[in-house]
Design a protein around this motif. Structure first.
Motif, PDB file in Angstrom:
ATOM      1  N   TYR A 166       0.826  -1.207   0.000  1.00 55.67           N
ATOM      2  CA  TYR A 166       0.000   0.000   0.000  1.00 55.67           C
ATOM      3  C   TYR A 166       0.862   1.260   0.000  1.00 55.67           C
ATOM      4  N   ILE A 167       1.897   1.274   0.824  1.00 52.89           N
ATOM      5  CA  ILE A 167       2.788   2.437   0.872  1.00 52.89           C
ATOM      6  C   ILE A 167       3.482   2.631  -0.474  1.00 52.89           C
ATOM      7  N   GLY A 168       3.868   1.520  -1.092  1.00 46.33           N
ATOM      8  CA  GLY A 168       4.551   1.622  -2.378  1.00 46.33           C
ATOM      9  C   GLY A 168       3.677   2.149  -3.492  1.00 46.33           C
ATOM     10  N   THR A 169       2.364   1.935  -3.392  1.00 48.05           N
ATOM     11  CA  THR A 169       1.449   2.388  -4.451  1.00 48.05           C
ATOM     12  C   THR A 169       0.861   3.768  -4.179  1.00 48.05           C
ATOM     13  N   MET A 170       1.192   4.376  -3.049  1.00 50.32           N
ATOM     14  CA  MET A 170       0.612   5.684  -2.717  1.00 50.32           C
ATOM     15  C   MET A 170       1.016   6.749  -3.738  1.00 50.32           C
ATOM     16  N   ILE A 171       2.283   6.752  -4.135  1.00 53.06           N
ATOM     17  CA  ILE A 171       2.749   7.755  -5.092  1.00 53.06           C
ATOM     18  C   ILE A 171       2.069   7.555  -6.451  1.00 53.06           C
ATOM     19  N   LEU A 172       2.025   6.299  -6.891  1.00 55.95           N
ATOM     20  CA  LEU A 172       1.395   6.010  -8.189  1.00 55.95           C
ATOM     21  C   LEU A 172      -0.083   6.368  -8.174  1.00 55.95           C
ATOM     22  N   ASN A 173      -0.763   6.067  -7.062  1.00 53.07           N
ATOM     23  CA  ASN A 173      -2.183   6.411  -6.966  1.00 53.07           C
ATOM     24  C   ASN A 173      -2.394   7.923  -6.969  1.00 53.07           C
ATOM     25  N   SER A 174      -1.482   8.646  -6.329  1.00 52.43           N
ATOM     26  CA  SER A 174      -1.593  10.110  -6.322  1.00 52.43           C
ATOM     27  C   SER A 174      -1.424  10.668  -7.729  1.00 52.43           C
ATOM     28  N   VAL A 175      -0.481  10.112  -8.475  1.00 50.60           N
ATOM     29  CA  VAL A 175      -0.278  10.560  -9.854  1.00 50.60           C
ATOM     30  C   VAL A 175      -1.502  10.246 -10.700  1.00 50.60           C
ATOM     31  N   ARG A 176      -2.078   9.061 -10.525  1.00 42.95           N
ATOM     32  CA  ARG A 176      -3.269   8.689 -11.288  1.00 42.95           C
ATOM     33  C   ARG A 176      -4.449   9.589 -10.938  1.00 42.95           C
ATOM     34  N   THR A 177      -4.592   9.912  -9.646  1.00 41.95           N
ATOM     35  CA  THR A 177      -5.688  10.798  -9.243  1.00 41.95           C
ATOM     36  C   THR A 177      -5.530  12.177  -9.867  1.00 41.95           C
ATOM     37  N   ALA A 178      -4.293  12.692  -9.854  1.00 44.37           N
ATOM     38  CA  ALA A 178      -4.042  14.007 -10.461  1.00 44.37           C
ATOM     39  C   ALA A 178      -4.314  13.980 -11.961  1.00 44.37           C
TER      40      ALA A 178
END
Length: 217
Positions: A166-178
Motif C-alpha cells: 500500500y505504501i509503495g502504491t501511494m505515489i502512483l495512486n496520487s499521480v493517477r488521481t491528479a
C-alpha cells in the motif's frame, strides 16, 4: 448482486481474515456491494447533467458528497465507536446520496430520461455500447489488476506485506488521481465533439492523451 452475496457469505475462503473480524468484514463487503448496485442503477439516469453541460453543478455535487462523507466519519468515529466499518458506511452513504442527487437533477434537466419499454430502439443499442466501451473495458481491467495484488498478498503474505504494498502504491495512486482530475477538464470538449460527430478530433485528442500517459508512466 448474487455474486456479491455469495462473496460475502464465503469471504473466509477467499481472504485470510481472523475469526473475530469475520462478521465485520462481511458487513463491510455487504455495504460496498449494496452501494455498488444502487450506484450502477442510478448511473443510467445521470447523463442529463452531461447532456446539458452543467459540469460546475456536477463538481458542486462532488464537493457536497465529500463534505457529507467527512461529517459522517467524524460523527460515527467520535460519537459511536472507532471501527473500520464506519469509514465504509460513511463513504458509501455519501456516494449514494451523490448518485441520487445527480439522478434527480438529471431527470429535471432532461425530462425524457425515463424507463419506458415502448421507447426501446434496438438500432441505438450498438451505438450506445460502442461509445466509451473501450474505456469501460480498460477500467474493468485496471480494477482487476489493482485489486488482485492485495488479495494475493492477503492470502499468501503477511499484514506487513500488504502494508508495504500500500505504501509503495501511494505515489502512483496520487499521480493517477491528479491525471484523472486533469482529464475531467477535457470532458466538456470531448462530449461536444461526440455530439457533433467530430470523430477525427476525438481521435487526435485520444492519441495526445495516450502520448502524455506514456510519458508520465
Amino acid at each position: 448482486l448474487v455474486g456479491g452475496v455469495l462473496f460475502c457469505v464465503h469471504v473466509q475462503s477467499v481472504l485470510s481474515i481472523p475469526r473475530g473480524l469475520r462478521l465485520e468484514s462481511q458487513e463491510i463487503l455487504g455495504t460496498i456491494f449494496v452501494s455498488l448496485v444502487i450506484k450502477t442503477i442510478a448511473s443510467t439516469f445521470e447523463s442529463g447533467i452531461v447532456v446539458k453541460q452543467r459540469f460546475v453543478l456536477l463538481n458542486a455535487i462532488s464537493l457536497g458528497t465529500t463534505i457529507v462523507r467527512i461529517a459522517m466519519i467524524a460523527l460515527l468515529l467520535l460519537g459511536v465507536s472507532a471501527k473500520v466499518l464506519w469509514l465504509v458506511v460513511a463513504s458509501q452513504f455519501a456516494e449514494i446520496l451523490g448518485s441520487i442527487g445527480r439522478l434527480v437533477i438529471s431527470v429535471r434537466l432532461v425530462p425524457c430520461i425515463r424507463v419506458s419499454l415502448r421507447e426501446v430502439n434496438k438500432g441505438l443499442i450498438r451505438e450506445l455500447f460502442s461509445y466509451n466501451s473501450w474505456s469501460l473495458i480498460a477500467s474493468i481491467a485496471f480494477t482487476i489488476r489493482t485489486s488482485a495484488n492485495p488479495l494475493i498478498l492477503n492470502r499468501f503474505g503477511t499484514a506487513l506485506d500488504v502494508s508495504c504494498f500500500y505504501i509503495g502504491t501511494m505515489i502512483l495512486n496520487s499521480v493517477r488521481t491528479a491525471f484523472t482530475s486533469i482529464g475531467k477538464t477535457v470532458l466538456p470538449s470531448v462530449t461536444a465533439m461526440h455530439a457533433m460527430d467530430q470523430e477525427e478530433r476525438i481521435g487526435r485528442t485520444f492519441l495526445r492523451f495516450g502520448r502524455y500517459t506514456v510519458w508520465l508512466y
